[in-house]
Design a protein around this motif. Structure first.
Motif, PDB file in Angstrom:
ATOM      1  N   ASN A 186       8.725   3.525   8.273  1.00 30.07           N
ATOM      2  CA  ASN A 186       7.682   4.388   7.724  1.00 30.07           C
ATOM      3  C   ASN A 186       7.634   4.309   6.208  1.00 30.07           C
ATOM      4  O   ASN A 186       8.645   4.050   5.567  1.00 30.07           O
ATOM      5  N   TRP A 187       6.446   4.572   5.682  1.00 29.56           N
ATOM      6  CA  TRP A 187       6.325   4.730   4.244  1.00 29.56           C
ATOM      7  C   TRP A 187       6.639   6.170   3.882  1.00 29.56           C
ATOM      8  O   TRP A 187       6.430   7.091   4.679  1.00 29.56           O
ATOM      9  N   CYS A 188       7.106   6.357   2.654  1.00 24.24           N
ATOM     10  CA  CYS A 188       7.263   7.709   2.131  1.00 24.24           C
ATOM     11  C   CYS A 188       5.906   8.179   1.606  1.00 24.24           C
ATOM     12  O   CYS A 188       4.939   7.406   1.549  1.00 24.24           O
ATOM     13  N   ILE A 189       5.819   9.432   1.202  1.00 26.29           N
ATOM     14  CA  ILE A 189       4.554   9.999   0.747  1.00 26.29           C
ATOM     15  C   ILE A 189       4.044   9.267  -0.494  1.00 26.29           C
ATOM     16  O   ILE A 189       2.852   8.961  -0.596  1.00 26.29           O
ATOM     17  N   THR A 190       4.929   8.945  -1.419  1.00 27.77           N
ATOM     18  CA  THR A 190       4.501   8.211  -2.615  1.00 27.77           C
ATOM     19  C   THR A 190       3.901   6.862  -2.235  1.00 27.77           C
ATOM     20  O   THR A 190       2.863   6.453  -2.784  1.00 27.77           O
ATOM     21  N   GLU A 191       4.501   6.168  -1.299  1.00 24.55           N
ATOM     22  CA  GLU A 191       3.975   4.865  -0.868  1.00 24.55           C
ATOM     23  C   GLU A 191       2.617   5.006  -0.186  1.00 24.55           C
ATOM     24  O   GLU A 191       1.742   4.146  -0.347  1.00 24.55           O
TER      25      GLU A 191
END
Length: 180
Positions: A37-42
């Protein structure tokens, strides 16, 4: 819908999307439920790149028509369809992100949030750029869905913001999401 209304819908979706990204701690914006998964920033960085590609495509299509060198000359296979209908026809459950839309630069979320807000300025200028043109014939192909006219492109921007807003909400609801 009118062009002005669609641009406003994108702005509203953008503001709702950004509201899910703030206020968050530094630890929260880099949290990943899994390595896949990507983080929120990504996610926010992805939105910047994806939007820039789509908005630039609209501008290229406008310039192409005005210069009598359209970027799209095929059949408008999605004529009259909403973006939701087009996505249902053309997307798999989990799509592979095109290279140019992958988060790759890194950096703080505040930079990406500001960049995403700035994309709205590019949309606001579209009305004058489209003067004298029918937005339904200004077509730039989407990498997955194929040829989309200006109306469908604007619907896609709204749809894409809403889709990734849900992704952020799911991250925030994860049982291991850091508490502030």
């Amino acid at each position: 819908m009118k062009l002005k209304d669609l641009i406003q819908n994108v702005q509203d979706a953008r503001l709702h999307f950004l509201a899910t990204t703030s206020p968050l701690t530094d630890e929260q914006v880099i949290f990943k439920p899994s390595s896949e998964n990507w983080c929120i920033t990504e996610i926010v960085e992805h939105m910047v790149w994806a939007e820039l590609g789509g908005i630039n495509g609209i501008w290229k299509a406008i310039a192409g028509i005005k210069n009598k060198q359209p970027v799209w000359m095929g059949e408008a296979i999605h004529q009259g369809l909403s973006i939701e209908q087009i996505i249902q026809k053309t997307w798999r459950e989990k799509e592979i992100v095109p290279e140019n839309a992958k988060p790759s630069w890194g950096g703080p979320i505040d930079y990406w949030r500001a960049s995403l807000l700035n994309n709205q300025n590019l949309l606001q200028l579209l009305s004058s750029a489209l003067e004298g043109l029918n937005p339904e014939i200004v077509i730039y192909p989407h990498i997955i869905s194929g040829p989309l006219n200006v109306y469908q492109r604007l619907e896609f921007l709204r749809f894409h913001l809403e889709r990734h807003q849900k992704q952020i909400e799911n991250i925030k609801a994860h049982p291991d999401f850091p508490q502030s």
